[in-house]
Design an enzyme around this catalytic site. Structure first.
Site, short mmCIF file in Angstrom:
data_model
loop_
_atom_site.label_atom_id
_atom_site.label_comp_id
_atom_site.label_asym_id
_atom_site.label_seq_id
_atom_site.Cartn_x
_atom_site.Cartn_y
_atom_site.Cartn_z
N ARG A 1 36.05 -45.82 133.40
CA ARG A 1 36.43 -44.41 133.27
C ARG A 1 37.91 -44.18 133.53
O ARG A 1 38.42 -43.08 133.31
CB ARG A 1 35.61 -43.56 134.25
CG ARG A 1 34.13 -43.69 134.07
CD ARG A 1 33.40 -42.84 135.09
NE ARG A 1 33.62 -41.44 134.83
CZ ARG A 1 32.86 -40.68 134.06
NH1 ARG A 1 31.81 -41.19 133.48
NH2 ARG A 1 33.14 -39.41 133.88
N TRP B 1 42.27 -42.07 136.05
CA TRP B 1 43.00 -42.03 134.78
C TRP B 1 43.97 -40.87 134.96
O TRP B 1 43.57 -39.71 135.07
CB TRP B 1 42.04 -41.78 133.61
CG TRP B 1 42.69 -41.88 132.27
CD1 TRP B 1 42.89 -43.02 131.55
CD2 TRP B 1 43.21 -40.82 131.48
NE1 TRP B 1 43.50 -42.73 130.37
CE2 TRP B 1 43.72 -41.39 130.29
CE3 TRP B 1 43.30 -39.43 131.64
CZ2 TRP B 1 44.30 -40.63 129.27
CZ3 TRP B 1 43.89 -38.68 130.64
CH2 TRP B 1 44.38 -39.28 129.47
N ASN C 1 37.89 -35.40 139.66
CA ASN C 1 37.96 -35.78 138.25
C ASN C 1 38.11 -34.49 137.46
O ASN C 1 37.39 -33.53 137.72
CB ASN C 1 36.67 -36.51 137.85
CG ASN C 1 36.57 -36.75 136.36
OD1 ASN C 1 37.58 -36.88 135.69
ND2 ASN C 1 35.36 -36.84 135.85
N GLU D 1 36.53 -46.89 111.28
CA GLU D 1 36.13 -47.49 112.55
C GLU D 1 36.78 -48.86 112.75
O GLU D 1 37.21 -49.20 113.86
CB GLU D 1 34.59 -47.58 112.61
CG GLU D 1 34.01 -48.34 113.79
CD GLU D 1 34.30 -47.73 115.15
OE1 GLU D 1 34.96 -46.69 115.22
OE2 GLU D 1 33.89 -48.33 116.16
N LYS E 1 39.09 -49.68 115.98
CA LYS E 1 38.80 -50.79 116.90
C LYS E 1 40.04 -51.67 117.09
O LYS E 1 40.38 -52.06 118.20
CB LYS E 1 37.65 -51.67 116.39
CG LYS E 1 36.26 -51.17 116.54
CD LYS E 1 35.72 -51.11 117.95
CE LYS E 1 36.05 -49.82 118.64
NZ LYS E 1 35.27 -48.68 118.38
N HIS F 1 46.81 -42.60 95.63
CA HIS F 1 47.46 -41.31 95.87
C HIS F 1 48.53 -41.43 96.96
O HIS F 1 48.96 -40.42 97.51
CB HIS F 1 46.42 -40.26 96.24
CG HIS F 1 45.41 -40.04 95.16
ND1 HIS F 1 45.72 -39.38 93.98
CD2 HIS F 1 44.12 -40.43 95.04
CE1 HIS F 1 44.64 -39.36 93.20
NE2 HIS F 1 43.66 -39.99 93.83
N LYS G 1 37.18 -44.62 129.07
CA LYS G 1 35.98 -44.57 128.24
C LYS G 1 35.49 -43.14 128.04
O LYS G 1 35.08 -42.77 126.95
CB LYS G 1 34.89 -45.41 128.89
CG LYS G 1 33.58 -45.38 128.15
CD LYS G 1 33.14 -46.76 127.78
CE LYS G 1 32.01 -46.76 126.79
NZ LYS G 1 32.47 -47.04 125.44
O1 M6R Z 1 31.62 -40.68 124.82
P1 M6R Z 1 31.95 -40.24 123.42
O2 M6R Z 1 31.10 -40.91 122.38
O3 M6R Z 1 31.92 -38.74 123.28
O4 M6R Z 1 33.44 -40.71 123.17
C1 M6R Z 1 34.13 -40.33 122.02
C2 M6R Z 1 35.40 -41.13 121.86
O5 M6R Z 1 36.27 -40.89 122.92
C3 M6R Z 1 35.11 -42.63 121.78
O6 M6R Z 1 34.24 -42.94 120.74
C4 M6R Z 1 36.43 -43.43 121.59
O7 M6R Z 1 36.97 -43.14 120.34
C5 M6R Z 1 36.16 -44.92 121.78
N1 M6R Z 1 37.08 -45.47 122.71
C6 M6R Z 1 36.26 -45.70 120.51
O8 M6R Z 1 36.02 -47.05 120.71
#
Ligand code: M6R
Length: 615
Positions: A27, A76, A102, A484, A488, A507, A610
């Site tokens: 987190r 964070w 938090n 995606e 990644k 385009h 995360k």
């Molecule tokens: O917990 P969530 O699915 O709501 O999170 C959404 C995004 O923050 C999350 O998917 C983020 O883009 C990831 N780090 C991607 O790997």
């Protein structure tokens, strides 16, 4: 963002707090700290900038007296850089009171000014220290009643927060509160826990209580009380954690990400389990909720990041099966314009954590506007499902690596299930047998991609470890997978990457193609649409002609791509809506292997957390 843990009980708390923080470190990992009321009744605190290991080393070098009441935090950074002094806990009342937090206290400047005018001095730049100082003042004003003082404080705070506090004069008591930020209670035998999520305490207990918005909790070794911000007692919602501590361990894998990529067959199987009945998709959680899907004229799927790419796949599936228009909206954009929504709109939110603030705010906004709301979520007891009319849980198990992998696959699976469920309810799907068969075959096919292509893709990544930019192209449901794949790569290997709809290339983006530019192309099966397939093959020829190095992800036996590809990654044959779950796997492996080849920490990439619990 930020992990929080609290403990009261008979045991020394430091190891419990540090183990909890280790599980919550995903987190945030800018700094970590613990505060403990020792057995002599003194409050001690240690906090360090950097990852949890820095704090651990410091404690190993010079011990902090232990005791059985404690709180811990992994940060964070928002207000103030990641320094020792800005790390939590923050102290007040002559260092007898400790607070962790938090979220963001939006009115902290005004409160800080008020306290400075009263002679308070601050050590840090954080909003949290303001809350600590305010609590110190109210503690004195309330004659040393921590719970009353805490209630007065949370009522003065604006913004989003989870706050925990303890005072050395009241050992055996930790108080907590939440507003738009997560907090759950773990119920032990003669001991109790608080955590940002159940990972904080799952190795000690799987019995938990979810706390609602604007509620306050006080834990002692033998009691848990929950009230609203006015002090009126409320019932917290009990739940059992469906996974055990081992599920959140690395278990011999090189990283959590490697483990979670490998767990995708299981995550998909678990998400499907119990939701197929008599050859149809029937989601038990939606039993009796057919009204959610009848009489709607529009679906909006809202999410952020990877979840928003799952949403894009969901758009194709729901439109095809439930025959209703679907828009996908980034939650932070949706919330801050004036969207046309009302009672005839179903807003589906997707979130692994169930705590993403942008998504949460979008859900609340949709509800205020009278829309029907349904969430797709991976985390029990999380806020977003609690704020929604209905929830379809994904059963991916705990996802620890910051880069989402198995949760993404589980989200797509849940959306495919939702599309078929809605289609059945709306009468647009009468025979789902072929799609159900496809669903049931998915786990085995994902396992096949892992076993047959992992080494090949890792080798590719190794060869390309000096690459400065990678592009990803897809059409139809391959487009979200291209997005995606690029995300990644960006987030864990810090390489410039972009995903495009293949048709969009001409385009503008085709100008990026120069000799040697690596481009992944997701080629849909010609069995689904010869036309779409031929268009993608043409796109490949266009970029090849300009010198691109083309890496194709195509179904086994697709001979048409062979003459134009530098590398071919094969995936098993699958129905059109199911291909994304196979095609994404090599892209995940590629990003992970490339980041590893560059010597990077794939689980904790820089600047990220995360669970993004601030807007
Ligand atoms: O917990 P969530 O699915 O709501 O999170 C959404 C995004 O923050 C999350 O998917 C983020 O883009 C990831 N780090 C991607 O790997």
């Amino acid at each position: 963002m930020c992990g929080i843990v609290g403990y009261v009980g008979p045991r020394p708390s430091q190891d419990i707090l540090l183990a909890g923080l280790a599980r919550l470190e995903y987190r945030g990992y800018d700094s970590a700290g613990v505060a403990v009321i020792d057995d002599a009744g003194s409050l001690g605190m240690r906090k360090k900038a950097g990852k949890l290991s820095v704090l651990r080393d410091s404690l190993a070098e010079s011990a902090l007296p232990d005791g059985s009441t404690g709180i811990g935090h992994t940060r964070w950074a928002t207000h103030g850089g990641p320094t020792d002094v800005n790390a939590h806990p923050h102290l007040a009342d002559d260092d007898k009171l400790a607070v962790i937090h938090n979220g963001i206290i939006e009115n902290f400047s005004a409160l800080r000014a008020e306290l400075i005018a009263e002679g308070v001095t601050f050590r840090s730049e954080t909003d949290t220290e303001v809350a600590a100082a305010l609590l110190g003042r109210e503690y004195a004003n309330n004659g040393g009643d921590l719970q009353r003082a805490f209630r007065d404080v949370v009522n003065r705070l604006e913004g989003a927060f989870t706050l925990l506090a303890m005072h050395q004069d009241q050992p055996g008591l930790v108080v907590g509160a939440r507003r738009n930020s997560p907090l759950v209670i773990g119920l032990g035998e003669g001991e109790n826990f608080l955590g940002s999520d159940v990972a904080a305490f799952v190795e000690h207990t799987r019995k938990a209580l979810a706390i609602g918005q604007d509620q306050i909790v006080a834990i002692t070794p033998d009691a848990v009380t929950v009230t609203d911000f006015a002090g009126t007692p409320v019932e917290a919602e009990p739940f059992d954690v469906s996974w055990d501590a081992a599920a959140a361990e690395k278990g011999g894998w090189s990283s959590f990400m490697a483990k979670e990529v490998a767990e995708q067959p299981e995550a998909v199987a678990n998400t499907i389990r119990g939701r197929i009945k008599d050859g149809q998709v029937v989601i038990p959680e939606l039993d009796g909720l057919d009204d959610l899907f009848i009489g709607i004229n529009r679906v909006i799927i809202t999410a952020c990041g990877t979840a928003s790419y799952a949403a894009l796949v969901g758009k194709y599936a729901i439109e095809q099966w439930a025959r209703v228009a679907v828009d996908v909206e980034l939650a932070h954009e949706f919330r801050y314009r004036d969207p046309v929504i009302g009672e005839d709109t179903l807003v589906v939110s997707i979130s692994q954590s169930g705590e993403t603030m942008d998504t949460l705010m979008a859900v609340k906004y949709a509800r205020e506007r009278g829309a029907r709301t349904l969430s797709v979520c991976n985390t029990q007891g999380a806020t977003i499902p609690r704020e929604s009319d209905a929830v379809v849980y994904t059963h991916a198990g705990p996802e620890v690596a910051v880069a989402s992998t198995k949760a993404f696959s589980a989200q797509i699976t849940a959306l495919l299930l939702l599309g078929l469920h809605m289609g059945r309810v709306r009468g647009t799907v009468t025979d789902a047998s072929a799609d159900v068969a496809e669903l049931l075959e998915l786990p085995e096919k994902i396992a096949k991609v892992l076993s047959s292509e992992q080494a090949h893709v890792e080798q590719l990544a190794h060869w390309m470890s000096d690459t400065r930019s990678v592009l990803f192209l897809g059409r139809h449901v391959g487009f979200p997978i291209a997005l995606e794949g690029a995300l990644k790569l960006k987030e864990i290997s810090y390489i410039h990457a972009e995903g495009f709809a293949a048709g969009e290339l001409k385009h503008g983006p085709i100008a990026l193609i120069e000799a040697g530019q690596p481009v992944f192309v997701l080629v849909p099966s010609p069995r689904h649409s010869a036309l779409i397939h031929s268009k993608v093959v043409s796109n490949i020829q266009e970029i090849r002609a300009r010198g691109a190095r083309v890496i194709v992800v195509a179904e086994e036996g697709d001979a048409a791509v062979l003459p134009f590809a530098d590398e071919v990654i094969h995936i098993p044959l699958a129905g059109a809506m199911f291909e994304p779950l196979l095609a994404v796997v090599p892209l995940q492996i590629f990003a992970m292997a490339l980041a590893t080849a560059k010597g990077l920490d794939v689980d904790q990439p820089r600047n990220l957390a995360k669970s993004v619990t601030v807007e």
